[in-house]
Design a protein around this motif. Structure first.
Motif, PDB file in Angstrom:
ATOM      1  N   ALA A 122     -38.038  45.619 -76.736  1.00 57.78           N
ATOM      2  CA  ALA A 122     -38.320  46.414 -78.000  1.00 57.78           C
ATOM      3  C   ALA A 122     -37.264  47.602 -78.074  1.00 57.78           C
ATOM      4  CB  ALA A 122     -39.604  46.616 -78.193  1.00 57.78           C
ATOM      5  N   LYS A 123     -37.242  48.244 -76.930  1.00 55.92           N
ATOM      6  CA  LYS A 123     -36.275  49.337 -77.148  1.00 55.92           C
ATOM      7  C   LYS A 123     -35.014  48.981 -77.288  1.00 55.92           C
ATOM      8  CE  LYS A 123     -39.361  52.499 -74.422  1.00 55.92           C
ATOM      9  NZ  LYS A 123     -39.254  53.094 -72.999  1.00 55.92           N
ATOM     10  N   LEU A 124     -34.370  47.956 -76.640  1.00 54.23           N
ATOM     11  CA  LEU A 124     -33.195  47.526 -76.750  1.00 54.23           C
ATOM     12  C   LEU A 124     -32.913  46.972 -78.275  1.00 54.23           C
ATOM     13  CD1 LEU A 124     -30.325  46.433 -76.034  1.00 54.23           C
ATOM     14  CD2 LEU A 124     -31.367  44.033 -75.256  1.00 54.23           C
ATOM     15  N   ALA A 125     -34.067  46.208 -78.787  1.00 53.60           N
ATOM     16  CA  ALA A 125     -33.888  45.942 -80.281  1.00 53.60           C
ATOM     17  C   ALA A 125     -33.755  47.288 -81.161  1.00 53.60           C
ATOM     18  CB  ALA A 125     -35.051  45.240 -80.785  1.00 53.60           C
ATOM     19  N   PHE A 126     -34.409  48.134 -80.891  1.00 53.60           N
ATOM     20  CA  PHE A 126     -34.510  49.485 -81.607  1.00 53.60           C
ATOM     21  C   PHE A 126     -33.108  49.986 -81.568  1.00 53.60           C
ATOM     22  CE2 PHE A 126     -34.371  54.007 -82.026  1.00 53.60           C
ATOM     23  CZ  PHE A 126     -35.088  54.313 -83.222  1.00 53.60           C
ATOM     24  N   VAL A 127     -32.118  50.263 -80.371  1.00 52.64           N
ATOM     25  CA  VAL A 127     -30.960  50.605 -80.089  1.00 52.64           C
ATOM     26  C   VAL A 127     -29.879  49.830 -81.189  1.00 52.64           C
ATOM     27  CG1 VAL A 127     -28.926  50.977 -78.797  1.00 52.64           C
ATOM     28  CG2 VAL A 127     -31.441  51.797 -78.165  1.00 52.64           C
ATOM     29  N   LEU A 128     -30.090  48.520 -81.012  1.00 52.29           N
ATOM     30  CA  LEU A 128     -29.321  47.627 -81.711  1.00 52.29           C
ATOM     31  C   LEU A 128     -29.627  47.727 -83.383  1.00 52.29           C
ATOM     32  CD1 LEU A 128     -29.205  44.418 -79.393  1.00 52.29           C
ATOM     33  CD2 LEU A 128     -27.731  46.220 -79.377  1.00 52.29           C
ATOM     34  N   GLY A 129     -30.636  47.615 -83.818  1.00 52.34           N
ATOM     35  CA  GLY A 129     -31.035  47.945 -85.037  1.00 52.34           C
ATOM     36  C   GLY A 129     -30.331  49.083 -85.527  1.00 52.34           C
ATOM     37  N   HIS A 130     -30.427  50.026 -84.793  1.00 52.97           N
ATOM     38  CA  HIS A 130     -29.788  51.476 -85.233  1.00 52.97           C
ATOM     39  C   HIS A 130     -28.162  51.189 -85.380  1.00 52.97           C
ATOM     40  CE1 HIS A 130     -29.287  55.907 -85.200  1.00 52.97           C
ATOM     41  NE2 HIS A 130     -28.298  55.624 -84.579  1.00 52.97           N
ATOM     42  N   GLU A 131     -27.700  50.539 -84.663  1.00 54.72           N
ATOM     43  CA  GLU A 131     -26.378  50.387 -84.598  1.00 54.72           C
ATOM     44  C   GLU A 131     -25.928  49.592 -86.051  1.00 54.72           C
ATOM     45  OE1 GLU A 131     -24.350  52.223 -83.438  1.00 54.72           O
ATOM     46  OE2 GLU A 131     -25.901  53.104 -81.987  1.00 54.72           O
ATOM     47  N   ILE A 132     -26.797  48.460 -86.106  1.00 59.07           N
ATOM     48  CA  ILE A 132     -26.595  47.470 -87.328  1.00 59.07           C
ATOM     49  C   ILE A 132     -26.636  48.373 -88.483  1.00 59.07           C
ATOM     50  CG2 ILE A 132     -27.795  45.792 -88.847  1.00 59.07           C
ATOM     51  CD1 ILE A 132     -28.588  44.568 -85.867  1.00 59.07           C
ATOM     52  N   VAL A 133     -27.668  49.376 -88.635  1.00 60.15           N
ATOM     53  CA  VAL A 133     -27.619  50.277 -89.944  1.00 60.15           C
ATOM     54  C   VAL A 133     -26.520  51.013 -90.085  1.00 60.15           C
ATOM     55  CG1 VAL A 133     -28.997  52.286 -90.925  1.00 60.15           C
ATOM     56  CG2 VAL A 133     -30.307  50.515 -89.879  1.00 60.15           C
ATOM     57  N   HIS A 134     -26.075  51.575 -88.984  1.00 60.87           N
ATOM     58  CA  HIS A 134     -24.433  52.166 -89.085  1.00 60.87           C
ATOM     59  C   HIS A 134     -23.411  51.138 -89.770  1.00 60.87           C
ATOM     60  CE1 HIS A 134     -25.176  56.049 -87.297  1.00 60.87           C
ATOM     61  NE2 HIS A 134     -25.590  55.590 -86.217  1.00 60.87           N
ATOM     62  N   TYR A 135     -23.354  49.885 -89.242  1.00 59.97           N
ATOM     63  CA  TYR A 135     -22.723  49.090 -89.985  1.00 59.97           C
ATOM     64  C   TYR A 135     -22.797  48.823 -91.327  1.00 59.97           C
ATOM     65  CZ  TYR A 135     -20.190  44.618 -90.678  1.00 59.97           C
ATOM     66  OH  TYR A 135     -19.646  43.442 -91.133  1.00 59.97           O
ATOM     67  N   ARG A 136     -24.167  48.393 -91.541  1.00 62.39           N
ATOM     68  CA  ARG A 136     -24.324  47.883 -92.815  1.00 62.39           C
ATOM     69  C   ARG A 136     -24.440  48.866 -93.927  1.00 62.39           C
ATOM     70  NH1 ARG A 136     -29.869  44.841 -93.410  1.00 62.39           N
ATOM     71  NH2 ARG A 136     -28.749  44.214 -95.447  1.00 62.39           N
ATOM     72  N   ARG A 137     -24.565  50.236 -93.590  1.00 62.75           N
ATOM     73  CA  ARG A 137     -24.374  51.178 -94.418  1.00 62.75           C
ATOM     74  C   ARG A 137     -23.188  51.953 -94.674  1.00 62.75           C
ATOM     75  NH1 ARG A 137     -28.606  51.759 -97.988  1.00 62.75           N
ATOM     76  NH2 ARG A 137     -30.556  51.165 -97.238  1.00 62.75           N
ATOM     77  N   ARG A 138     -22.046  51.212 -93.509  1.00 59.75           N
ATOM     78  CA  ARG A 138     -20.832  51.568 -93.955  1.00 59.75           C
ATOM     79  C   ARG A 138     -20.491  52.955 -93.491  1.00 59.75           C
ATOM     80  NH1 ARG A 138     -19.400  50.420 -99.429  1.00 59.75           N
ATOM     81  NH2 ARG A 138     -17.224  50.251 -98.906  1.00 59.75           N
TER      82      ARG A 138
END
Length: 143
Positions: A122-138
């Motif tokens: 779950a913590k790994l998913a949180f960190v990866l999700g955070h990075e996905i947001v950086h990418y998706r939000r450009r």
């Protein structure tokens, strides 16, 4: 300190992290059909930089790499409408410093140091999700 203190601290910290990454004024990557000229140049430069990072720091632990990729794939499948050529990719880096990062073109990195501090999926998913947001939000393209 009491467990309830830590629970409140985690909730506040999570809210701050998520709030800091929230943005409604920028077109998301899944809404972009064509990059602007300056964005395309940044995208190409980030691809070159990522290739250098991957060639020098990518982990030799293929089991770990495959596991982290599987967590990323589940997140992406559940949360994005990105075209297949715009989906983020993850590379685990042999570095003891705790860090994770998103490149403008969608390569994500997470270090062994960060993974050593993460004690569940779950913590790994949180960190990866955070990075996905950086990418998706450009964020890297518009900063």
């Amino acid at each position: 300190m009491s467990p309830s203190f830590w629970k409140r601290w985690v909730i506040v910290a999570t809210s701050l992290v998520v709030g800091a990454c929230a943005s409604t004024q920028v077109e998301r990557m899944d809404e972009v059909t064509e990059l602007k000229r300056d964005e395309a140049a940044i995208w190409q430069e980030s691809e070159k930089a990522a290739a250098g990072i991957i060639s020098s720091l990518a982990t030799d632990d293929q089991n770990l790499q495959v596991y982290v990729e599987s967590v990323l794939e589940r997140l992406v499948a559940a949360s994005t409408t990105l075209a297949p050529d715009r989906r983020p990719k993850i590379t685990v880096l042999d570095d003891v410093v705790a860090n994770a990062a998103a490149m403008p073109h969608g390569d994500l990195f997470i270090t062994h140091g960060m993974l050593a501090q993460i004690n569940n999926e779950a913590k790994l998913a949180f960190v990866l999700g955070h990075e996905i947001v950086h990418y998706r939000r450009r964020h890297a393209l518009i900063s």
